[in-house]
Design a protein around this motif. Structure first.
Motif, mmCIF file in Angstrom:
data_model
loop_
_atom_site.group_PDB
_atom_site.id
_atom_site.type_symbol
_atom_site.label_atom_id
_atom_site.label_comp_id
_atom_site.label_asym_id
_atom_site.label_seq_id
_atom_site.Cartn_x
_atom_site.Cartn_y
_atom_site.Cartn_z
ATOM 1 N N ASP A 7 0.815 -1.221 0.000
ATOM 2 C CA ASP A 7 0.000 0.000 0.000
ATOM 3 C C ASP A 7 0.845 1.266 0.000
ATOM 4 O O ASP A 7 0.307 2.363 0.147
ATOM 5 C CB ASP A 7 -0.945 0.000 1.209
ATOM 6 N N GLY A 8 2.145 1.137 -0.142
ATOM 7 C CA GLY A 8 3.010 2.306 -0.226
ATOM 8 C C GLY A 8 3.600 2.758 1.093
ATOM 9 O O GLY A 8 4.431 3.666 1.107
ATOM 10 N N THR A 9 3.178 2.155 2.203
ATOM 11 C CA THR A 9 3.723 2.584 3.493
ATOM 12 C C THR A 9 5.156 2.096 3.686
ATOM 13 O O THR A 9 5.892 2.655 4.497
ATOM 14 C CB THR A 9 2.843 2.058 4.642
ATOM 15 N N VAL A 64 4.125 -0.046 -5.048
ATOM 16 C CA VAL A 64 2.733 0.251 -4.720
ATOM 17 C C VAL A 64 1.846 -0.484 -5.718
ATOM 18 O O VAL A 64 1.989 -0.298 -6.925
ATOM 19 C CB VAL A 64 2.447 1.765 -4.778
ATOM 20 N N ARG A 97 3.703 7.027 -7.287
ATOM 21 C CA ARG A 97 3.690 6.848 -5.828
ATOM 22 C C ARG A 97 3.112 8.058 -5.116
ATOM 23 O O ARG A 97 2.463 7.934 -4.077
ATOM 24 C CB ARG A 97 5.099 6.560 -5.331
ATOM 25 N N ALA A 140 -4.746 1.876 -2.730
ATOM 26 C CA ALA A 140 -3.510 1.089 -2.721
ATOM 27 C C ALA A 140 -3.633 -0.112 -1.795
ATOM 28 O O ALA A 140 -4.221 -0.034 -0.723
ATOM 29 C CB ALA A 140 -2.343 1.972 -2.292
ATOM 30 N N HIS A 161 -4.664 7.227 -2.276
ATOM 31 C CA HIS A 161 -4.002 6.247 -1.421
ATOM 32 C C HIS A 161 -4.982 5.198 -0.911
ATOM 33 O O HIS A 161 -4.597 4.057 -0.620
ATOM 34 C CB HIS A 161 -3.334 6.950 -0.232
ATOM 35 N N TYR A 211 -0.726 7.459 -5.401
ATOM 36 C CA TYR A 211 -1.289 6.287 -4.733
ATOM 37 C C TYR A 211 -0.633 5.985 -3.382
ATOM 38 O O TYR A 211 -1.141 5.168 -2.619
ATOM 39 C CB TYR A 211 -1.161 5.054 -5.633
ATOM 40 N N GLY A 212 0.504 6.621 -3.096
ATOM 41 C CA GLY A 212 1.176 6.369 -1.833
ATOM 42 C C GLY A 212 0.568 7.163 -0.690
ATOM 43 O O GLY A 212 -0.400 7.924 -0.869
ATOM 44 N N PRO A 213 1.110 7.017 0.522
ATOM 45 C CA PRO A 213 0.590 7.749 1.679
ATOM 46 C C PRO A 213 0.559 9.253 1.423
ATOM 47 O O PRO A 213 1.521 9.835 0.939
ATOM 48 C CB PRO A 213 1.598 7.396 2.784
ATOM 49 N N GLY A 250 -1.296 10.658 -0.766
ATOM 50 C CA GLY A 250 -1.785 10.905 -2.120
ATOM 51 C C GLY A 250 -3.299 10.887 -2.184
ATOM 52 O O GLY A 250 -3.966 10.304 -1.322
#
Length: 282
Positions: A152-154, A160, A175, A188, A185, A178-180, A182
């Motif tokens: 999930d990008g964490t 991701v 990222r 993700a 997110h 879709y990352g933290p 974003g």
């Protein structure tokens, strides 16, 4: 210094006597042990011979007796068997506990070690065939829902991933999106196919597509096509979902008008009855 210890025949030379002093006892003890084992083995060979003779005559005999002097299996072969059993136990335990033989761990992509544009020489003597990179390298794999959540990008060390209707895509090039932190997110590390069709990104983060209208299902398909044809995003596999209980409630639409339109007559009557019952209590 005089040796007052008793003397016994030398196991290696019966005509020679040796002292039983402490320095000689390990050798004498081993010699005695070896002599005893040789006698036991000889007796076992005699019993085995007698058993075979009885079998040849058609007489009844008991079960075959193992050699009592045979040493237990040790060394490299025994160690290899132990390692094999240990690996088998770990794999089966992983399948039972996590649903994955590898405990939901990633295997290295060994295909990446094959040089791009590798050549093969056919047996018929034809010229070398140059294989394209896409035919050599692939990352297709099967994810469990639990495994997918770890992408999930964490974790900055992992890519991701998002999923839509079972298909998993690597969206690491975006990222920041879709990352933290974003805007997307919430998509993700999960399969939020329903949200792609309804636009309810706060409440429909599920793969459950029951009850969607034709336009909403078409929207899901359009998004699937978007990710499949995207130049930066790559499909990396599929996610395995547990079966959906048909009797479980269908997620309600975030738009009150659409939610009302999607309700069955039984649901409408149930809601009305609940409201009336509440008024009666007031």
């Amino acid at each position: 210094m005089a040796d007052d210890h008793p003397k016994v025949p030398d196991p290696m030379d019966p005509d020679r006597m040796v002292s039983t002093k402490a320095a000689n006892r390990p050798f004498l003890g081993y010699s005695e042990y070896r002599t005893r084992r040789e006698k036991e083995h000889a007796a076992w060979l005699q019993r085995k011979k007698e058993r075979e003779e009885k079998l040849a005559k058609g007489e009844e005999v008991g079960p075959d007796e193992p050699d009592p002097t045979e040493e237990p299996e040790v060394g490299c072969l025994g160690l290899l068997k132990f390692i094999l059993y240990a690996i088998l136990f770990v794999l089966l335990a992983g399948k039972f506990i996590t649903g994955s033989f590898l405990w939901e761990q990633e295997l290295p992509n060994l295909r990446k070690l094959i040089p791009v544009g590798a050549c093969l020489q056919p047996d018929d003597g034809e010229p070398f065939i140059h294989l394209p990179p896409d035919s050599l390298q692939t990352n297709q794999r099967l994810f469990s829902e639990g495994m997918l959540t770890t992408f999930d990008g964490t974790n900055d060390l992992k890519p991701v991933y998002i999923a839509i209707d079972g298909d998993v895509y690597d969206v690491s090039p975006s990222r920041l999106t879709y990352g933290p932190g974003g805007p997307y997110h919430m998509l993700a590390g999960r399969d939020a196919a329903r949200a792609f069709g309804t636009g309810c990104f706060a409440t429909h983060l599920t793969h459950d597509l029951r009850g969607l209208g034709e336009d909403e299902l078409r929207g899901v398909e359009n998004w699937k096509l978007f990710y499949a044809e995207h130049k930066k995003y790559v499909k990396v596999g599929r996610v395995s979902h547990p079966p959906i209980d048909p009797s479980s409630p269908i997620p309600e639409h975030c738009d009150p008008k659409k939610a009302k339109a999607a309700r069955s007559p039984e649901q409408v009557e149930s809601i009305k009855h609940g409201i009336k019952h509440g008024h009666d209590e007031l």
